[in-house]
Structure formats: structure tokens, C-alpha cells
Design a protein around this motif. Structure first.
Motif, PDB file in Angstrom:
ATOM      1  N   ASP A   1       0.846  -1.191   0.000  1.00 27.87           N
ATOM      2  CA  ASP A   1       0.000   0.000   0.000  1.00 27.87           C
ATOM      3  C   ASP A   1       0.884   1.243   0.000  1.00 27.87           C
ATOM      4  N   PRO A   2       0.602   2.198  -0.910  1.00 25.20           N
ATOM      5  CA  PRO A   2       1.390   3.427  -0.930  1.00 25.20           C
ATOM      6  C   PRO A   2       1.136   4.256   0.331  1.00 25.20           C
ATOM      7  N   VAL A   3       2.164   4.976   0.762  1.00 23.69           N
ATOM      8  CA  VAL A   3       2.069   5.825   1.945  1.00 23.69           C
ATOM      9  C   VAL A   3       1.925   7.268   1.477  1.00 23.69           C
ATOM     10  N   TYR A   4       0.909   7.939   2.009  1.00 24.16           N
ATOM     11  CA  TYR A   4       0.625   9.322   1.639  1.00 24.16           C
ATOM     12  C   TYR A   4       0.772  10.242   2.847  1.00 24.16           C
ATOM     13  N   ASN A   5       1.115  11.502   2.584  1.00 22.53           N
ATOM     14  CA  ASN A   5       1.124  12.547   3.616  1.00 22.53           C
ATOM     15  C   ASN A   5      -0.314  12.943   3.925  1.00 22.53           C
ATOM     16  N   ASP A   6      -0.478  13.751   4.957  1.00 24.12           N
ATOM     17  CA  ASP A   6      -1.808  14.229   5.324  1.00 24.12           C
ATOM     18  C   ASP A   6      -2.454  15.046   4.217  1.00 24.12           C
ATOM     19  N   ASP A   7      -1.628  15.708   3.411  1.00 26.89           N
ATOM     20  CA  ASP A   7      -2.179  16.523   2.327  1.00 26.89           C
ATOM     21  C   ASP A   7      -2.480  15.700   1.064  1.00 26.89           C
ATOM     22  N   GLY A   8      -2.247  14.391   1.116  1.00 22.63           N
ATOM     23  CA  GLY A   8      -2.564  13.512  -0.002  1.00 22.63           C
ATOM     24  C   GLY A   8      -1.420  13.290  -0.970  1.00 22.63           C
ATOM     25  N   SER A   9      -0.243  13.851  -0.697  1.00 23.25           N
ATOM     26  CA  SER A   9       0.890  13.658  -1.608  1.00 23.25           C
ATOM     27  C   SER A   9       1.613  12.352  -1.280  1.00 23.25           C
ATOM     28  N   PHE A  10       2.096  11.683  -2.306  1.00 25.86           N
ATOM     29  CA  PHE A  10       2.787  10.393  -2.174  1.00 25.86           C
ATOM     30  C   PHE A  10       4.154  10.594  -1.526  1.00 25.86           C
ATOM     31  N   GLN A  11       4.524   9.746  -0.561  1.00 31.17           N
ATOM     32  CA  GLN A  11       5.787   9.855   0.173  1.00 31.17           C
ATOM     33  C   GLN A  11       6.910   9.027  -0.432  1.00 31.17           C
ATOM     34  N   ASN A  12       6.720   8.460  -1.613  1.00 33.56           N
ATOM     35  CA  ASN A  12       7.716   7.579  -2.227  1.00 33.56           C
ATOM     36  C   ASN A  12       8.048   6.389  -1.335  1.00 33.56           C
ATOM     37  N   ASP A  13       7.020   5.855  -0.692  1.00 34.81           N
ATOM     38  CA  ASP A  13       7.217   4.727   0.212  1.00 34.81           C
ATOM     39  C   ASP A  13       5.979   3.825   0.142  1.00 34.81           C
ATOM     40  N   PHE A  14       6.181   2.562   0.444  1.00 39.21           N
ATOM     41  CA  PHE A  14       5.090   1.598   0.469  1.00 39.21           C
ATOM     42  C   PHE A  14       5.106   0.854   1.792  1.00 39.21           C
ATOM     43  N   LYS A  15       3.934   0.509   2.273  1.00 38.32           N
ATOM     44  CA  LYS A  15       3.806  -0.266   3.499  1.00 38.32           C
ATOM     45  C   LYS A  15       3.303  -1.657   3.123  1.00 38.32           C
ATOM     46  N   VAL A  16       3.917  -2.685   3.689  1.00 36.58           N
ATOM     47  CA  VAL A  16       3.507  -4.065   3.416  1.00 36.58           C
ATOM     48  C   VAL A  16       2.408  -4.450   4.407  1.00 36.58           C
ATOM     49  N   ASN A  17       1.280  -4.892   3.876  1.00 36.26           N
ATOM     50  CA  ASN A  17       0.161  -5.377   4.683  1.00 36.26           C
ATOM     51  C   ASN A  17      -0.223  -6.762   4.191  1.00 36.26           C
ATOM     52  N   TYR A  18      -0.897  -7.505   5.040  1.00 41.88           N
ATOM     53  CA  TYR A  18      -1.344  -8.850   4.674  1.00 41.88           C
ATOM     54  C   TYR A  18      -2.853  -8.937   4.825  1.00 41.88           C
ATOM     55  N   GLU A  19      -3.507  -9.440   3.790  1.00 40.57           N
ATOM     56  CA  GLU A  19      -4.931  -9.724   3.834  1.00 40.57           C
ATOM     57  C   GLU A  19      -5.096 -11.204   4.154  1.00 40.57           C
ATOM     58  N   GLY A  20      -5.917 -11.508   5.138  1.00 37.70           N
ATOM     59  CA  GLY A  20      -6.110 -12.889   5.544  1.00 37.70           C
ATOM     60  C   GLY A  20      -7.314 -13.536   4.882  1.00 37.70           C
ATOM     61  N   TYR A  21      -7.107 -14.731   4.367  1.00 38.46           N
ATOM     62  CA  TYR A  21      -8.174 -15.553   3.799  1.00 38.46           C
ATOM     63  C   TYR A  21      -8.155 -16.884   4.544  1.00 38.46           C
ATOM     64  N   TYR A  22      -9.332 -17.363   4.897  1.00 38.42           N
ATOM     65  CA  TYR A  22      -9.415 -18.536   5.756  1.00 38.42           C
ATOM     66  C   TYR A  22     -10.303 -19.601   5.114  1.00 38.42           C
ATOM     67  N   ASN A  23     -10.652 -20.622   5.876  1.00 34.38           N
ATOM     68  CA  ASN A  23     -11.402 -21.772   5.347  1.00 34.38           C
ATOM     69  C   ASN A  23     -12.607 -21.362   4.518  1.00 34.38           C
ATOM     70  N   THR A  24     -13.362 -20.401   4.989  1.00 36.42           N
ATOM     71  CA  THR A  24     -14.590 -20.006   4.285  1.00 36.42           C
ATOM     72  C   THR A  24     -14.285 -19.563   2.857  1.00 36.42           C
ATOM     73  N   GLN A  25     -13.307 -18.676   2.708  1.00 35.07           N
ATOM     74  CA  GLN A  25     -12.976 -18.163   1.378  1.00 35.07           C
ATOM     75  C   GLN A  25     -12.277 -19.228   0.521  1.00 35.07           C
ATOM     76  N   ILE A  26     -11.379 -19.992   1.123  1.00 34.84           N
ATOM     77  CA  ILE A  26     -10.640 -21.013   0.377  1.00 34.84           C
ATOM     78  C   ILE A  26     -11.589 -22.120  -0.097  1.00 34.84           C
ATOM     79  N   ASN A  27     -12.436 -22.611   0.799  1.00 37.42           N
ATOM     80  CA  ASN A  27     -13.373 -23.681   0.432  1.00 37.42           C
ATOM     81  C   ASN A  27     -14.431 -23.207  -0.554  1.00 37.42           C
ATOM     82  N   ALA A  28     -14.801 -21.925  -0.500  1.00 37.99           N
ATOM     83  CA  ALA A  28     -15.764 -21.391  -1.471  1.00 37.99           C
ATOM     84  C   ALA A  28     -15.191 -21.466  -2.881  1.00 37.99           C
ATOM     85  N   ARG A  29     -13.890 -21.300  -3.019  1.00 34.65           N
ATOM     86  CA  ARG A  29     -13.246 -21.392  -4.343  1.00 34.65           C
ATOM     87  C   ARG A  29     -13.067 -22.858  -4.746  1.00 34.65           C
TER      88      ARG A  29
END
Length: 181
Positions: A86-114
Motif C-alpha cells: 500500500d502506498p504511503v501518503y502525507n496528510d495533504d494527499g501527496s505520495f511519500q515515495n514509500d510503500f507499506k507491506v500489509n497482509y490480507e487474511g483468507y481462511y477456510n470459508t474463502q478457500i473452500n468457497a473457491r
């Protein structure tokens, strides 16, 4: 008068040591063997998913079938952590030339649905493949849900209130290495 009571007590201890204790140790050994089989099965499945970068309905069904060969029932919990930048932005909305690593979790419900969508019985349908990306994390935890014979014998022998069902608990996982789909 105490002599007959001592003989009865000694006979009870002899029956316990010669009959019941070996049965209990045999059941405990069976649980140990089941734990080794489950560990190997979970390791093979998770490593296969991490190496291939996907899960097919056949892969998951074979995994379940191998677990149930031990004669126990299991709760299988899968976790897929998808890496997202995810890109990191300043309070004024300008890009900081940095990215933050985040993880989205998927579990049995989503995996078994596929893997097992409602109304689709074709195991070879490419739409039923659950895909992971290189750098994601995939984890599986397996716990037995039934009371094993060793647990029942333990309750009887040690006058336990009721030991927990879970004698076999195997967590295993790691980073997805490839995307072969």
C-alpha cells in the motif's frame, strides 16, 4: 480379617498392571503413530501448496483422505496471508515515495468457497483452483476432534474429569515460493 482385604487389593493391582496398563500404553502408542502420520501429511500438503502456489480440489481431498486413515476426525484450519503493498501518503494527499507491506487474511470459508463452489462438481474445472502468490504465507493447523481410545483410558485410569479431546495438534506453514498456475 485384613488378610483377605490385602489379597483382594493385590489381585486388583495385578489385574490393573497386567491387563489394563498394557492396553493403555498400546492406545497411547497408537496416538503417537497417528501424530507422526498427521505431521507428515500436513507437511507434504503445505509444502506442495507452497511449492506450486495453488490448491486444487483433488489436492485438498487427498489431504483429508490421508488424515482420516488414522481413524480420527480432524478440524482443519487453513490461513492464506496475501501480501499487499500500500502506498504511503502525507496528510495533504501527496505520495511519500514509500510503500507499506500489509497482509490480507483468507481462511477456510474463502478457500473452500473457491475449491468447492455450490453447483460445480467438476474437480478439473480451472475455476476451482485456489491461487496464491509468491511471497504470500500459507498455514494449516490440524486438531483431532474425537476422543481417542488413549484419552478414554486415561480418563478411566487416572479418574480425570475429562481430558481435552485434542491429543493431536499440528500447526505448519510458511512462505509461498512459486506460482506454477
Amino acid at each position: 480379617m485384613s488378610n483377605p482385604l490385602i489379597k483382594i487389593f493385590a489381585a486388583f493391582i495385578a489385574i490393573l498392571l497386567m491387563g489394563i496398563w498394557p492396553i493403555y500404553t498400546a492406545f497411547s502408542s497408537q496416538d503417537s503413530n497417528s501424530q507422526i502420520i498427521v505431521l507428515n501429511t500436513v507437511t507434504r500438503f503445505v509444502d506442495s501448496v507452497r511449492d506450486k502456489g495453488y490448491i486444487t480440489p483433488r489436492m485438498f481431498q487427498e489431504f483429508e483422505d490421508q488424515l482420516y486413515l488414522t481413524g480420527n476426525t480432524y478440524d482443519i484450519q487453513m490461513e492464506h496471508l496475501h501480501k499487499r503493498y500500500d502506498p504511503v501518503y502525507n496528510d495533504d494527499g501527496s505520495f511519500q515515495n514509500d510503500f507499506k507491506v500489509n497482509y490480507e487474511g483468507y481462511y477456510n470459508t474463502q478457500i473452500n468457497a473457491r475449491l468447492f463452489p455450490h453447483g460445480n462438481d467438476n474437480p478439473d474445472d480451472p475455476g476451482r483452483i485456489y491461487k496464491l502468490n509468491s511471497g504470500d504465507f500459507f498455514n494449516v493447523q490440524v486438531k483431532n476432534t474425537n476422543r481417542t481410545m488413549a484419552t478414554l483410558m486415561s480418563d478411566f485410569l487416572f479418574n480425570a474429569v475429562q481430558a481435552p479431546n485434542e491429543k493431536i495438534i499440528i500447526p505448519y506453514g510458511g512462505m509461498v515460493l512459486n506460482e506454477d498456475y
